[in-house]
Scaffold this motif. Structure first.
Motif, PDB file in Angstrom:
ATOM      1  N   TYR A 295      38.360  49.975  52.460  1.00 46.03           N
ATOM      2  CA  TYR A 295      37.942  50.951  51.722  1.00 46.03           C
ATOM      3  C   TYR A 295      39.017  51.458  50.815  1.00 46.03           C
ATOM      4  CZ  TYR A 295      33.714  50.824  54.754  1.00 46.03           C
ATOM      5  OH  TYR A 295      32.836  50.612  55.317  1.00 46.03           O
TER       6      TYR A 295
ATOM      7  N   ARG B 106      32.869  46.382  45.704  1.00 46.27           N
ATOM      8  CA  ARG B 106      31.762  47.314  45.166  1.00 46.27           C
ATOM      9  C   ARG B 106      32.424  48.507  44.817  1.00 46.27           C
ATOM     10  NH1 ARG B 106      26.543  48.609  48.639  1.00 46.27           N
ATOM     11  NH2 ARG B 106      25.914  46.593  47.510  1.00 46.27           N
ATOM     12  N   LEU B 107      32.156  49.070  43.602  1.00 40.76           N
ATOM     13  CA  LEU B 107      32.612  50.119  42.890  1.00 40.76           C
ATOM     14  C   LEU B 107      31.761  51.248  42.580  1.00 40.76           C
ATOM     15  CD1 LEU B 107      35.282  48.808  40.209  1.00 40.76           C
ATOM     16  CD2 LEU B 107      35.777  49.732  42.592  1.00 40.76           C
ATOM     17  N   HIS B 108      31.970  52.539  42.999  1.00 39.48           N
ATOM     18  CA  HIS B 108      31.117  53.458  42.401  1.00 39.48           C
ATOM     19  C   HIS B 108      31.974  54.320  41.435  1.00 39.48           C
ATOM     20  CE1 HIS B 108      28.384  53.249  46.004  1.00 39.48           C
ATOM     21  NE2 HIS B 108      29.561  52.973  46.560  1.00 39.48           N
ATOM     22  N   ALA B 109      31.629  54.146  40.177  1.00 38.97           N
ATOM     23  CA  ALA B 109      32.294  54.748  38.999  1.00 38.97           C
ATOM     24  C   ALA B 109      31.494  55.591  37.912  1.00 38.97           C
ATOM     25  CB  ALA B 109      32.859  53.594  38.377  1.00 38.97           C
TER      26      ALA B 109
ATOM     27  N   TYR C 177      34.247  46.562  34.123  1.00 38.37           N
ATOM     28  CA  TYR C 177      35.010  46.820  35.194  1.00 38.37           C
ATOM     29  C   TYR C 177      35.628  45.470  35.900  1.00 38.37           C
ATOM     30  CZ  TYR C 177      33.532  51.685  35.228  1.00 38.37           C
ATOM     31  OH  TYR C 177      33.444  52.979  34.887  1.00 38.37           O
TER      32      TYR C 177
ATOM     33  N   THR D  74      26.906  52.291  40.820  1.00 33.21           N
ATOM     34  CA  THR D  74      27.225  51.573  41.629  1.00 33.21           C
ATOM     35  C   THR D  74      27.163  50.077  41.085  1.00 33.21           C
ATOM     36  OG1 THR D  74      26.325  53.064  43.252  1.00 33.21           O
ATOM     37  CG2 THR D  74      27.050  50.768  43.966  1.00 33.21           C
TER      38      THR D  74
ATOM     39  N   ASP E 231      28.586  45.752  42.085  1.00 35.69           N
ATOM     40  CA  ASP E 231      29.105  44.791  42.685  1.00 35.69           C
ATOM     41  C   ASP E 231      29.776  43.835  41.984  1.00 35.69           C
ATOM     42  OD1 ASP E 231      28.473  45.646  45.439  1.00 35.69           O
ATOM     43  OD2 ASP E 231      26.620  45.244  44.922  1.00 35.69           O
TER      44      ASP E 231
ATOM     45  N   ILE F 144      36.879  56.620  39.440  1.00 36.14           N
ATOM     46  CA  ILE F 144      36.347  55.496  40.493  1.00 36.14           C
ATOM     47  C   ILE F 144      36.387  56.456  41.837  1.00 36.14           C
ATOM     48  CG2 ILE F 144      37.177  53.644  41.932  1.00 36.14           C
ATOM     49  CD1 ILE F 144      36.538  52.922  38.957  1.00 36.14           C
TER      50      ILE F 144
ATOM     51  N   HIS G 218      35.438  57.286  45.699  1.00 30.23           N
ATOM     52  CA  HIS G 218      36.048  56.775  46.981  1.00 30.23           C
ATOM     53  C   HIS G 218      35.906  57.738  48.248  1.00 30.23           C
ATOM     54  CE1 HIS G 218      39.666  58.174  45.295  1.00 30.23           C
ATOM     55  NE2 HIS G 218      39.883  57.141  44.689  1.00 30.23           N
TER      56      HIS G 218
ATOM     57  N   HIS H  56      30.311  57.740  48.351  1.00 30.69           N
ATOM     58  CA  HIS H  56      30.479  56.847  47.475  1.00 30.69           C
ATOM     59  C   HIS H  56      31.565  55.647  47.947  1.00 30.69           C
ATOM     60  CE1 HIS H  56      29.104  60.310  45.238  1.00 30.69           C
ATOM     61  NE2 HIS H  56      28.245  59.350  44.765  1.00 30.69           N
TER      62      HIS H  56
ATOM     63  N   SER I 255      33.665  53.150  47.896  1.00 28.49           N
ATOM     64  CA  SER I 255      33.977  51.753  47.067  1.00 28.49           C
ATOM     65  C   SER I 255      34.936  51.181  48.038  1.00 28.49           C
ATOM     66  CB  SER I 255      35.040  52.138  45.841  1.00 28.49           C
ATOM     67  OG  SER I 255      34.163  53.081  44.884  1.00 28.49           O
TER      68      SER I 255
END
Length: 553
Positions: free
Chosen positions: A358, A434-437, A446, A481, A483, A534, A536, A540, A542
């Protein structure tokens, strides 16, 4: 049609036989017939060179078809095969090296193969046993060859060449592979304008890098081919005019031909080759049809694996076994970087546990789950000063693992790094992020890149991936979100090393910069900067997923 301007000559034992330790048990004297004329099905004249052992009657034939010329001083493979007892027909595709017709990039005219097969079957010296061999474009044409049923075909030896062109090479993750596209345009233009002279090609490399870098910054992009070569390149214009899912690319998609591939296929790839993901997909398709498939993946960039001891020996073993009907190693053999060892596997991917690492505030990366509340990490991306990249899967002699510390010091690159590992961590298989941005504009990229950081701080890239987000609505203020599929790996992070993930919005010129406007790729000339967050936190999470192998720490 008979051959014209044909020479016959004896050749000495090839340098490759000595260099790679593959001297044949019986070394056959080799003769060469040059400028052999072959009629394509539409009447276009194709030229080829025919290598054959002088003391063998109608031996098996290895067919090589290429747009890159034939018979230069570095091209020793046909002679190596001939001295082992094989015939080799080395053909120039239409529009190249004296063959008639027009070359059309990666669109292969079916009349070439149709005419060549008909002509071959009429030759008294053809014994009815056929193999194909080749890397990159020479591998790609083998997939097109399977558009027709060929009972004489016993094995295809394919290196660094998938059955489909657009998805992983031209538009990986939806982003245009600008550096690789223009790099290939430059390569082909140098060959054509230099009349396939090796000397001229080598001289052109002295200024090629600087010229290519300038061309990748050209706006609008439809002018980049002229900036690079001084003239319009039709197939480049087609590439930038058609998005990744348009019908145009069907002409370069040969995945449906898998059912007509020969009974044995040898696939060879490299961890730093841009074609590897497509080849691994082909590997699975071939196995599903019952083919006997050998997969070899080494620590190489594009086109570099065959001319290694491991690559050459493995391919020759597969060829020899197919011609004699003997069993040959199938399954999978991979090189584990970091451990510097070869590993035999029952299949790809091997059994593994996708394990999450993470992202945390302050650039930390760990197995611990995110805290409920954690402030996002931020950066600003400016396509006027695009985030660069080094090494990796580039059409370049500089592909492969490179020190990334200079790039990681930029304010538009985030890094998330573990503490020093207390034990070795070995990962083999697919990698994803996997990003939450949240971004200030809807049209953004990204990029995620996995690195191994040594105790001295050197950060070497292992694999990367990109995703392009283009939405018509204004999503300002909303988190998205996504991938990102990175290249697969087989790597050991040694004890005391650290695992690092880079996150950015560019990797120029490997991936063409996103101008941020949503305008058409070819004609866009405006650049818009963007701000990124970003996330985290626990809502969320990431994360980086690594394929931990059984028994690994």
């Amino acid at each position: 049609m008979k051959a014209t301007s044909v020479d016959e000559e004896m050749t000495p034992m090839t340098l490759l036989s000595r260099l790679y330790g593959v001297r044949p048990a019986i070394r056959h004297p080799v003769r060469v017939r040059r400028n052999v004329e072959i009629p394509a099905a539409d009447g276009v004249r194709l030229l080829a060179t025919h290598y054959y052992p002088a003391d063998v009657d109608r031996p098996p034939l290895v067919l090589l078809r290429s747009p890159y010329g034939r018979g230069n001083a570095l091209d020793q493979l046909p002679k190596l095969l001939a001295e082992r007892g094989y015939q080799v027909l080395y053909q120039s595709l239409r529009g190249t090296a004296g063959s008639g017709g027009r070359f059309d990039g990666f669109v292969i005219d079916s009349a070439d193969a149709d005419g060549t097969l008909s002509w071959l079957r009429d030759q008294s010296w053809f014994g009815g046993v056929l193999a194909t061999w080749g890397a990159s474009y020479l591998g790609f044409v083998q997939w097109e060859l399977a558009a027709r049923h060929i009972p004489e075909w016993k094995i295809a030896v394919i290196q660094d060449a998938p059955s489909a062109f657009a998805e992983h090479f031209m538009y990986p993750g939806g982003a245009f592979a600008l550096g690789n596209a223009l790099g290939w345009v430059q390569l082909v233009d140098t060959m054509f304008s230099g009349n396939f002279s090796l000397t001229r090609q080598l001289l052109a490399t002295l200024t090629a890098g600087r010229t290519l870098r300038r061309a990748t910054l050209t706006l609008p992009l439809e002018q980049a081919d002229r900036a690079l070569t001084g003239h319009r390149v039709n197939w480049f214009q087609e590439w930038i005019a058609h998005g990744p899912h348009e019908e145009y690319w069907a002409r370069m998609d040969h995945r449906a031909n898998v059912e007509r591939m020969p009974p044995r296929v040898h696939l060879q790839g490299g961890w730093y080759d841009f074609f590897l993901p497509g080849m691994l997909e082909d590997h699975a398709r071939l196995l599903a049809t019952g083919r006997d498939v050998r997969l070899l993946v080494g620590p190489w960039g594009h086109g570099k694996g065959l001319y290694t001891r491991e690559g050459m020996r493995d391919a020759l073993a597969a060829l020899d076994a197919a011609m004699t009907g003997e069993n040959a190693p199938s399954a999978v053999r991979v090189f584990v970087t970091g451990a510097n060892r070869w590993l035999d596997l029952p299949g790809w991917p091997p059994a593994h546990q996708p394990t999450s690492w993470y992202l945390h505030p302050g650039g930390q990366l760990s197995r611990a789950e995110p805290r409920p509340e954690a402030s996002p990490s931020r950066y600003r991306y400016d396509p006027g000063d695009p985030t660069p990249t080094v090494g990796g899967t580039a059409v370049s002699m500089s592909s492969g693992p490179k020190d990334n510390r200079a790039i990681e010091a930029r304010p538009d690159v985030l890094t998330f790094t573990t503490t020093p590992l207390e034990a070795d961590v070995e990962v083999i298989g697919p990698v994803r992020v996997r990003l939450h941005a949240r971004s200030s504009i809807p049209h953004v990229d990204y990029v995620a890149r996995l690195c191994d950081v040594s105790p001295r701080g050197q950060s070497l890239n292992l694999c990367d991936g990109i995703i392009r987000l283009n939405q018509d609505s204004d999503i300002q203020g909303e988190a998205r979100t996504m991938d990102i599929a990175l290249w697969p790996v087989a790597h050991r992070f040694a004890r005391g090393h650290r695992i690092r993930l880079q996150v950015s919005s560019g990797a120029h010129p490997r991936y063409g910069r996103n101008p941020g406007t949503g305008q058409p790729l070819a004609t866009s000339h405006e650049l818009r900067a963007s701000d990124h967050e970003i996330f985290h936190d626990l809502d969320h999470p990431s994360a980086l997923w690594l394929p931990l192998t059984p028994g690994a720490s």
